[in-house]
Motif scaffolding. Structure first.
Motif, PDB file in Angstrom:
ATOM      1  N   ASP A  92      26.355  45.928  18.375  1.00  0.00           N
ATOM      2  CA  ASP A  92      25.534  47.134  18.437  1.00  0.00           C
ATOM      3  C   ASP A  92      26.398  48.369  18.630  1.00  0.00           C
ATOM      4  OD1 ASP A  92      23.286  45.599  18.147  1.00  0.00           O
ATOM      5  OD2 ASP A  92      22.733  45.623  20.269  1.00  0.00           O
ATOM      6  N   MET A  93      27.464  48.263  19.414  1.00  0.00           N
ATOM      7  CA  MET A  93      28.347  49.401  19.620  1.00  0.00           C
ATOM      8  C   MET A  93      29.233  49.642  18.403  1.00  0.00           C
ATOM      9  SD  MET A  93      31.300  50.128  22.521  1.00  0.00           S
ATOM     10  CE  MET A  93      30.165  50.115  23.908  1.00  0.00           C
ATOM     11  N   GLY A  94      29.811  48.572  17.865  1.00  0.00           N
ATOM     12  CA  GLY A  94      30.751  48.724  16.755  1.00  0.00           C
ATOM     13  C   GLY A  94      30.094  49.108  15.440  1.00  0.00           C
ATOM     14  N   GLY A  95      28.852  48.676  15.255  1.00  0.00           N
ATOM     15  CA  GLY A  95      28.137  49.005  14.021  1.00  0.00           C
ATOM     16  C   GLY A  95      28.371  48.011  12.908  1.00  0.00           C
ATOM     17  N   ILE A 100      26.636  46.912  42.369  1.00  0.00           N
ATOM     18  CA  ILE A 100      27.918  46.196  42.354  1.00  0.00           C
ATOM     19  C   ILE A 100      28.203  45.589  43.720  1.00  0.00           C
ATOM     20  CG2 ILE A 100      30.416  46.490  42.137  1.00  0.00           C
ATOM     21  CD1 ILE A 100      29.819  48.654  40.003  1.00  0.00           C
ATOM     22  N   ALA A 101      27.974  46.368  44.767  1.00  0.00           N
ATOM     23  CA  ALA A 101      28.200  45.846  46.121  1.00  0.00           C
ATOM     24  C   ALA A 101      27.267  44.673  46.424  1.00  0.00           C
ATOM     25  CB  ALA A 101      27.995  46.965  47.146  1.00  0.00           C
ATOM     26  N   ALA A 102      26.023  44.782  45.953  1.00  0.00           N
ATOM     27  CA  ALA A 102      25.051  43.708  46.195  1.00  0.00           C
ATOM     28  C   ALA A 102      25.462  42.425  45.486  1.00  0.00           C
ATOM     29  CB  ALA A 102      23.663  44.154  45.730  1.00  0.00           C
ATOM     30  N   LEU A 103      26.034  42.552  44.287  1.00  0.00           N
ATOM     31  CA  LEU A 103      26.524  41.370  43.585  1.00  0.00           C
ATOM     32  C   LEU A 103      27.602  40.678  44.407  1.00  0.00           C
ATOM     33  CD1 LEU A 103      26.662  39.603  40.978  1.00  0.00           C
ATOM     34  CD2 LEU A 103      28.467  41.169  40.196  1.00  0.00           C
ATOM     35  N   GLY A 104      28.538  41.469  44.937  1.00  0.00           N
ATOM     36  CA  GLY A 104      29.584  40.893  45.768  1.00  0.00           C
ATOM     37  C   GLY A 104      29.024  40.165  46.977  1.00  0.00           C
ATOM     38  N   GLU A 105      27.981  40.729  47.575  1.00  0.00           N
ATOM     39  CA  GLU A 105      27.363  40.091  48.739  1.00  0.00           C
ATOM     40  C   GLU A 105      26.672  38.788  48.348  1.00  0.00           C
ATOM     41  OE1 GLU A 105      24.784  43.079  50.271  1.00  0.00           O
ATOM     42  OE2 GLU A 105      26.438  44.375  50.943  1.00  0.00           O
ATOM     43  N   ARG A 106      25.984  38.771  47.214  1.00  0.00           N
ATOM     44  CA  ARG A 106      25.294  37.550  46.780  1.00  0.00           C
ATOM     45  C   ARG A 106      26.281  36.436  46.453  1.00  0.00           C
ATOM     46  NH1 ARG A 106      22.375  41.232  43.682  1.00  0.00           N
ATOM     47  NH2 ARG A 106      23.248  40.453  41.714  1.00  0.00           N
ATOM     48  N   LEU A 107      27.457  36.814  45.982  1.00  0.00           N
ATOM     49  CA  LEU A 107      28.452  35.820  45.590  1.00  0.00           C
ATOM     50  C   LEU A 107      29.448  35.509  46.700  1.00  0.00           C
ATOM     51  CD1 LEU A 107      29.257  37.009  41.939  1.00  0.00           C
ATOM     52  CD2 LEU A 107      27.665  35.214  42.665  1.00  0.00           C
ATOM     53  N   CYS A 108      29.193  36.006  47.897  1.00  0.00           N
ATOM     54  CA  CYS A 108      30.123  35.808  49.011  1.00  0.00           C
ATOM     55  C   CYS A 108      30.418  34.321  49.202  1.00  0.00           C
ATOM     56  CB  CYS A 108      29.528  36.395  50.283  1.00  0.00           C
ATOM     57  SG  CYS A 108      30.600  36.257  51.719  1.00  0.00           S
ATOM     58  N   GLY A 109      31.703  33.995  49.230  1.00  0.00           N
ATOM     59  CA  GLY A 109      32.124  32.619  49.460  1.00  0.00           C
ATOM     60  C   GLY A 109      32.196  31.753  48.222  1.00  0.00           C
ATOM     61  N   GLN A 110      31.781  32.288  47.065  1.00  0.00           N
ATOM     62  CA  GLN A 110      31.813  31.502  45.835  1.00  0.00           C
ATOM     63  C   GLN A 110      33.122  31.751  45.082  1.00  0.00           C
ATOM     64  OE1 GLN A 110      28.387  31.492  43.242  1.00  0.00           O
ATOM     65  NE2 GLN A 110      27.040  32.243  44.870  1.00  0.00           N
ATOM     66  N   PRO A 111      33.897  30.718  44.784  1.00  0.00           N
ATOM     67  CA  PRO A 111      35.110  30.913  43.992  1.00  0.00           C
ATOM     68  C   PRO A 111      34.773  31.343  42.562  1.00  0.00           C
ATOM     69  CG  PRO A 111      35.130  28.792  45.121  1.00  0.00           C
ATOM     70  CD  PRO A 111      33.729  29.320  45.217  1.00  0.00           C
ATOM     71  N   VAL A 112      35.533  32.291  42.051  1.00  0.00           N
ATOM     72  CA  VAL A 112      35.421  32.715  40.655  1.00  0.00           C
ATOM     73  C   VAL A 112      36.826  32.686  40.062  1.00  0.00           C
ATOM     74  CG1 VAL A 112      34.798  34.572  39.064  1.00  0.00           C
ATOM     75  CG2 VAL A 112      33.387  34.156  41.098  1.00  0.00           C
ATOM     76  N   ASP A 113      36.982  31.983  38.962  1.00  0.00           N
ATOM     77  CA  ASP A 113      38.304  31.845  38.357  1.00  0.00           C
ATOM     78  C   ASP A 113      38.684  33.022  37.468  1.00  0.00           C
ATOM     79  OD1 ASP A 113      39.334  28.874  38.872  1.00  0.00           O
ATOM     80  OD2 ASP A 113      37.165  28.832  38.640  1.00  0.00           O
ATOM     81  N   ILE A 114      37.710  33.509  36.706  1.00  0.00           N
ATOM     82  CA  ILE A 114      37.972  34.587  35.743  1.00  0.00           C
ATOM     83  C   ILE A 114      36.850  35.611  35.845  1.00  0.00           C
ATOM     84  CG2 ILE A 114      38.257  35.179  33.304  1.00  0.00           C
ATOM     85  CD1 ILE A 114      39.076  32.220  32.843  1.00  0.00           C
ATOM     86  N   VAL A 115      37.207  36.871  35.962  1.00  0.00           N
ATOM     87  CA  VAL A 115      36.241  37.975  35.893  1.00  0.00           C
ATOM     88  C   VAL A 115      36.538  38.780  34.639  1.00  0.00           C
ATOM     89  CG1 VAL A 115      35.479  40.142  36.933  1.00  0.00           C
ATOM     90  CG2 VAL A 115      35.881  38.134  38.381  1.00  0.00           C
ATOM     91  N   ILE A 116      35.525  38.975  33.806  1.00  0.00           N
ATOM     92  CA  ILE A 116      35.688  39.742  32.570  1.00  0.00           C
ATOM     93  C   ILE A 116      34.818  40.984  32.652  1.00  0.00           C
ATOM     94  CG2 ILE A 116      35.507  39.727  30.060  1.00  0.00           C
ATOM     95  CD1 ILE A 116      35.814  36.696  30.121  1.00  0.00           C
ATOM     96  N   ASN A 117      35.468  42.136  32.820  1.00  0.00           N
ATOM     97  CA  ASN A 117      34.776  43.421  32.828  1.00  0.00           C
ATOM     98  C   ASN A 117      34.539  43.854  31.379  1.00  0.00           C
ATOM     99  OD1 ASN A 117      34.446  44.186  35.616  1.00  0.00           O
ATOM    100  ND2 ASN A 117      36.672  44.393  35.727  1.00  0.00           N
ATOM    101  N   ASN A 118      33.368  43.487  30.862  1.00  0.00           N
ATOM    102  CA  ASN A 118      33.064  43.722  29.462  1.00  0.00           C
ATOM    103  C   ASN A 118      32.060  44.858  29.246  1.00  0.00           C
ATOM    104  OD1 ASN A 118      32.555  42.900  26.508  1.00  0.00           O
ATOM    105  ND2 ASN A 118      30.540  42.549  27.453  1.00  0.00           N
ATOM    106  N   ALA A 119      31.182  45.107  30.204  1.00  0.00           N
ATOM    107  CA  ALA A 119      30.124  46.100  30.029  1.00  0.00           C
ATOM    108  C   ALA A 119      30.717  47.484  29.766  1.00  0.00           C
ATOM    109  CB  ALA A 119      29.237  46.138  31.264  1.00  0.00           C
ATOM    110  N   ALA A 120      30.183  48.171  28.753  1.00  0.00           N
ATOM    111  CA  ALA A 120      30.673  49.506  28.406  1.00  0.00           C
ATOM    112  C   ALA A 120      29.638  50.202  27.532  1.00  0.00           C
ATOM    113  CB  ALA A 120      32.014  49.421  27.659  1.00  0.00           C
ATOM    114  N   ILE A 121      29.740  51.534  27.465  1.00  0.00           N
ATOM    115  CA  ILE A 121      28.909  52.320  26.562  1.00  0.00           C
ATOM    116  C   ILE A 121      29.798  53.252  25.754  1.00  0.00           C
ATOM    117  CG2 ILE A 121      26.844  52.181  28.006  1.00  0.00           C
ATOM    118  CD1 ILE A 121      27.471  55.029  28.972  1.00  0.00           C
TER     119      ILE A 121
END
Length: 225
Positions: free
Chosen positions: A183-186, A57-78
């Motif tokens: 796949d999760m919902g069935g 997660i920290a590495a993603l933030g570093e790779r995207l440093c300085g890039q504007p993002v309008d919407i973040v969708i936290n979708n990943a789950a188990i």
């Protein structure tokens, strides 16, 4: 997955390799937005992200440093174990909590500068009615202790983030996608993934600071905490 009209805005989606995440990515790409699709395996069209790994997660933030993002969708789950109290196991429980509740907080922290640089400034947590203390067990007796607890924790994370991010002009919301055929919902789930994704996108696109800290279902209904 990246559109050719990036100045329409950028959407980052976790868990974008399949199901709801992939469908949302397709809808936003069709709307002319640049998509940062995050999944475990990197590809020319995707960012590598293991939401169970704080370093990733920290590495993603570093790779995207300085890039504007309008919407973040936290979708990943188990989902985790569904056998009830008798089969609850510490390792499984903690893994579900790490991915479903902690990872969205770490991502919110890592990507806060990107949202600040964006135009829309919307952070979305894909929650679940299963995490609602008021509604979560009304018509559902599944024994998924870890999943329910993780989504209840995510609800509180949404409220806290909404308080903390308001001064930055960032709206934070929790959305219930319904019981979706993924796949999760069935296969027995009642809602098609395209219907759920379209409803979620409509809510996200209409979100302003007036909606921050809210919990709604894909069809627009307010879900009780």
């Amino acid at each position: 997955m990246t559109s050719s009209t990036a100045d329409s805005g950028t959407v980052l989606i976790t868990g974008a390799s399949r199901g709801l995440g992939r469908t949302l990515a397709g809808l936003y790409a069709a709307a002319g937005m640049r998509i940062i699709a995050c999944m475990r395996q990197a590809s020319p069209a995707a960012e590598a992200l293991d939401v169970a790994d704080e370093g990733s997660i920290a590495a993603l933030g570093e790779r995207l440093c300085g890039q504007p993002v309008d919407i973040v969708i936290n979708n990943a789950a188990i989902r985790g174990d569904t056998g009830g109290l008798d089969t609850l196991e510490t390792g499984d429980f903690l893994e579900v909590m790490r991915i479903n509740a902690l990872a969205p907080l770490l991502l919110a922290r890592a990507l806060r500068p990107n949202l600040l640089a964006g135009r829309r400034k919307v952070l979305v947590n894909i929650g679940s009615r299963a995490g609602s203390l008021a509604e979560g067990t009304v018509d559902d007796e599944d024994g998924d202790y870890a999943y329910r607890c993780s989504k209840a924790a995510l609800n509180m994370a949404t409220v806290k983030l909404a308080q903390d991010f308001r001064r930055d002009g960032i709206a934070v919301i929790s959305l219930h996608p319904g019981w979706v055929r993924t796949d999760m919902g069935g296969a027995e789930a009642t809602i098609d993934v395209a219907e759920s994704a379209a409803g979620l996108k409509a809510l996200i696109d209409a979100t302003t600071l007036a909606e921050t800290g809210s919990f709604r279902a894909y069809d627009g209904r307010t879900v009780a905490w």
